[in-house]
Design a protein around this motif. Structure first.
Motif, PDB file in Angstrom:
ATOM      1  N   THR A  87       0.827  -1.207   0.000  1.00 12.83           N
ATOM      2  CA  THR A  87       0.000   0.000   0.000  1.00 12.83           C
ATOM      3  C   THR A  87       0.865   1.262   0.000  1.00 12.83           C
ATOM      4  OG1 THR A  87      -1.731  -1.178   1.197  1.00 12.83           O
ATOM      5  CG2 THR A  87      -1.844   1.226   1.201  1.00 12.83           C
ATOM      6  N   TRP A 121      -5.864   1.504 -11.055  1.00 12.55           N
ATOM      7  CA  TRP A 121      -6.477   1.605  -9.731  1.00 12.55           C
ATOM      8  C   TRP A 121      -7.406   0.427  -9.478  1.00 12.55           C
ATOM      9  CZ3 TRP A 121      -5.157   4.049  -5.594  1.00 12.55           C
ATOM     10  CH2 TRP A 121      -4.532   5.300  -5.656  1.00 12.55           C
ATOM     11  N   ASP A 124      -5.356  -2.770  -8.976  1.00 11.59           N
ATOM     12  CA  ASP A 124      -4.681  -2.748  -7.676  1.00 11.59           C
ATOM     13  C   ASP A 124      -5.664  -3.010  -6.541  1.00 11.59           C
ATOM     14  OD1 ASP A 124      -2.148  -2.289  -8.680  1.00 11.59           O
ATOM     15  OD2 ASP A 124      -2.390  -0.114  -8.676  1.00 11.59           O
ATOM     16  N   LEU A 125      -6.839  -2.404  -6.628  1.00  9.82           N
ATOM     17  CA  LEU A 125      -7.862  -2.625  -5.610  1.00  9.82           C
ATOM     18  C   LEU A 125      -8.326  -4.087  -5.619  1.00  9.82           C
ATOM     19  CD1 LEU A 125      -9.780  -1.539  -3.453  1.00  9.82           C
ATOM     20  CD2 LEU A 125     -11.370  -0.910  -5.285  1.00  9.82           C
ATOM     21  N   THR A 128      -5.636  -6.337  -4.044  1.00 11.05           N
ATOM     22  CA  THR A 128      -5.590  -6.184  -2.584  1.00 11.05           C
ATOM     23  C   THR A 128      -6.762  -6.893  -1.920  1.00 11.05           C
ATOM     24  OG1 THR A 128      -4.485  -4.035  -2.809  1.00 11.05           O
ATOM     25  CG2 THR A 128      -5.515  -4.528  -0.697  1.00 11.05           C
ATOM     26  N   LEU A 129      -7.967  -6.719  -2.457  1.00  8.00           N
ATOM     27  CA  LEU A 129      -9.143  -7.374  -1.883  1.00  8.00           C
ATOM     28  C   LEU A 129      -9.053  -8.897  -2.006  1.00  8.00           C
ATOM     29  CD1 LEU A 129     -12.019  -5.008  -3.084  1.00  8.00           C
ATOM     30  CD2 LEU A 129     -11.025  -5.183  -0.789  1.00  8.00           C
TER      31      LEU A 129
END
Length: 206
Positions: A87, A121, A124-125, A128-129
């Motif tokens: 992050t 974006w 990447d989100l 991460t999730l």
């Protein structure tokens, strides 16, 4: 293919698409390390659950609780650090994405898609999730009508975000490691519909 394997496949697909889109090798490596560590954690917790679900298990086998709890604690700490580093890298990376040489990263192909930054974006989100979902799955293995629970993480309340708010350096956790409980498998698993408490007689504390 079980749910963890499906999540792993989707996560690696997103990582690959992310790498092909922007060529950032460091992000791909960080994601691969997180997924690999989550897979190791899943193997460890599943082995512990199977061992303690056996009616005549021997408490002096290599899967004895203190050892497993210590390893789980270290794995959770490493995962927290890796997610923090990922992050911390992403935020300034996206902030300087529009500058030709505004950020140092590891690239095989140096190309920047300014018009498609929202896609980066989104990827990447998603990565991460998916990583958080994999970690959550690793901490809740199921076997023979039972599942492993870590009550101190409060996954029934925080879901896949439980790892982010769990204090791995609290005195109680540092002393003995996170509590491991073998409980009867509930009918629901996540969110507000999950079972908040388990019957006392259903627990077999590790």
């Amino acid at each position: 293919m079980n749910s963890a394997e499906q999540l792993t496949l989707v996560c690696y697909t997103c990582v690959y698409l992310r790498y092909m889109k922007d060529g950032s090798l460091l992000l791909a490596v960080l994601a691969a390390v997180v997924v690999s560590l989550a897979d190791f954690l899943a193997t460890l917790t599943t082995t512990y659950l199977k061992h303690n679900s056996h009616p005549h298990h021997d408490s002096f086998t290599p899967t004895d609780s203190p050892v497993v709890r210590a390893i789980v604690l270290k794995a959770l700490r490493y995962l927290q650090v890796l997610l923090l580093v990922q992050t911390a890298y992403l935020l300034p990376y996206h902030a300087t994405l529009a500058q030709p040489h505004g950020f140092v990263d590891l690239r095989i192909i140096d190309e920047r898609d300014r018009q498609g930054s929202w896609q980066l974006w989104a990827l990447d989100l998603a990565v991460t999730l998916l990583e958080l979902a994999l970690i959550s799955e690793a901490l809740r293995p199921e076997y023979a009508g039972r599942r492993l629970a870590l009550p101190q993480l409060q996954t029934h309340r925080y879901g896949i975000l439980a790892l982010l708010r769990f204090d791995t350096w609290s005195p109680a956790v540092c002393r003995d490691g996170p509590e491991l409980s073998v409980v009867a498998k509930p009918t629901t698993r996540y969110g507000s519909t999950a079972t908040a408490t388990e019957p006392p007689d259903a627990r077999a504390h590790g």
